[in-house]
Design an enzyme around this catalytic site. Structure first.
Site, PDB file in Angstrom:
ATOM      1  N   ARG A 114       0.875  -1.190   0.000  1.00 18.76           N
ATOM      2  CA  ARG A 114       0.000   0.000   0.000  1.00 18.76           C
ATOM      3  C   ARG A 114       0.900   1.223   0.000  1.00 18.76           C
ATOM      4  NH1 ARG A 114      -5.391   1.315   3.436  1.00 18.76           N
ATOM      5  NH2 ARG A 114      -6.150  -0.032   1.771  1.00 18.76           N
ATOM      6  N   ASP A 236     -17.277   7.251  -1.591  1.00 13.96           N
ATOM      7  CA  ASP A 236     -16.047   7.066  -0.824  1.00 13.96           C
ATOM      8  C   ASP A 236     -15.784   8.395  -0.111  1.00 13.96           C
ATOM      9  OD1 ASP A 236     -13.702   6.032   0.205  1.00 13.96           O
ATOM     10  OD2 ASP A 236     -12.568   6.197  -1.669  1.00 13.96           O
TER      11      ASP A 236
END
Ligand code: CP
Length: 326
Positions: A114, A236
């Site tokens: 990530r 989101d």
């Protein structure tokens, strides 16, 4: 009944930075395997598929779902996860990715990363000699949208032709829905304010891909037009962790008209579902009423991270001799 699944050899040893490089058949195979794994969570067919392997999970940004679901996926396939923070390794003191990637490739058979910048993942892929898996960058979040379409398939019975309205910041989730929707023949709408729309090159790519698959791609500033008769409404956070922190308040103000609330959901089909990758900021991009309401399937969606990641790891890393029936 124990189901075994033949490995998809075209996925073997492939890195996963986005789903642009995947064929619709490869995506469908992974989703089908994920469903089988979910239906038979204790099946011995997958328990030893990655036995003897180690997979590194490296985080430059915070995570709850991705970290835990990848670790559980890795270990439920018989491998071991080695999890560490970017900043607590020598990467945080400036050791180059090209050195770290070559070193880790001597220890592990896959690296899940990530990172803030997508270019960071590209550098990992360039230098690692094992597959690299994108656990989120500012540009793409491929495993999240795989989980999302698995949820859509489970709840609505199909993916093809489904009208999906993504409302809010044109971020990595919007980009990723454009890519996956184009691959799967979906009717994708992204409603975002001017200046915060999805990446123009991704929109162009998705529009071209849609011509091959029968998908339709719409990018608008009109949240109501997007939500009208939608089968799926998604949002989101207005300000992502990969964003410039100085933009947080500016974005919140500009995005406010794009909140998913009860009046917006009322424009969608009565049987529509609501998705959010979480974590959510209640009262900003979504109201508590919608997040906790009858349309919301966000916890099934979160669970599906586990099954799609387990499925992808299986197809990319399993050796057919280690797979029961393989
Ligand atoms: N949806 C998602 O990626 O969650 P985390 O940031 O908790 O991993």
């Amino acid at each position: 009944m124990v189901q075994t699944l033949a490995l998809n050899e075209t996925l073997k040893n492939r890195s996963v930075l986005s789903l642009m490089e995947w064929s619709p058949a490869e995506i469908q195979r992974v989703l089908y395997t994920a469903r089988v794994m979910k239906q038979e969570p204790h099946s011995p067919a997958f328990r030893h598929a990655l036995e003897g392997q180690h997979i590194a999970l490296i985080f430059e940004l915070p995570s709850t779902r991705t970290r835990v679901s990848f670790q559980v996926a890795v270990e439920s396939l018989g491998a071991k996860a080695v999890v560490f923070e970017w900043g607590q390794s020598q990467l945080g003191r400036g050791e180059p990715i090209k050195d770290t990637a070559r070193v880790l490739s001597r220890y592990v058979s896959g690296v899940v990363v990530r990172a803030r910048q997508h270019e960071t993942l590209q550098e990992w892929r360039q230098w690692a000699s094992c597959p690299v898996f994108n656990a989120l960058t500012h540009r793409m979040h491929p495993f999240q949208v795989l989980a999302d379409v698995l949820t859509i398939w489970e709840k609505l019975g199909t993916m093809r032709g489904v009208k999906l309205a993504y409302v809010g910041d044109g971020n990595n989730m919007a980009n990723s829905f454009l890519v996956l929707g184009a691959k799967l023949g979906m009717d994708i709408w992204v409603a975002s304010p001017e200046g915060f729309q999805p990446d123009a090159d991704v929109v162009r790519w998705a529009t071209q891909e849609a011509a091959l698959t029968g998908a339709t791609i719409h990018v608008t500033q009109d949240a109501k037009e997007a939500a009208h008769q939608a089968d799926v409404v998604v949002t989101d956070v207005f300000s992502s962790m990969a964003d410039d922190p100085q933009m947080t308040n500016v974005k919140k103000e500009i995005m406010a008209p794009y909140q998913v609330n009860a009046p917006l959901m009322a424009l969608a089909k009565p049987e529509s579902i609501f998705l959010h990758c979480l974590p959510a900021h209640r009262g900003e991009e979504v109201t508590d009423e919608v997040l906790e309401g009858a349309h919301s399937v966000v916890f099934d969606e979160a669970e599906n991270r586990l099954w799609v990641q387990k499925s992808v790891l299986y197809h990319v890393l399993a050796d057919s001799s280690a797979v029961l029936g393989g």
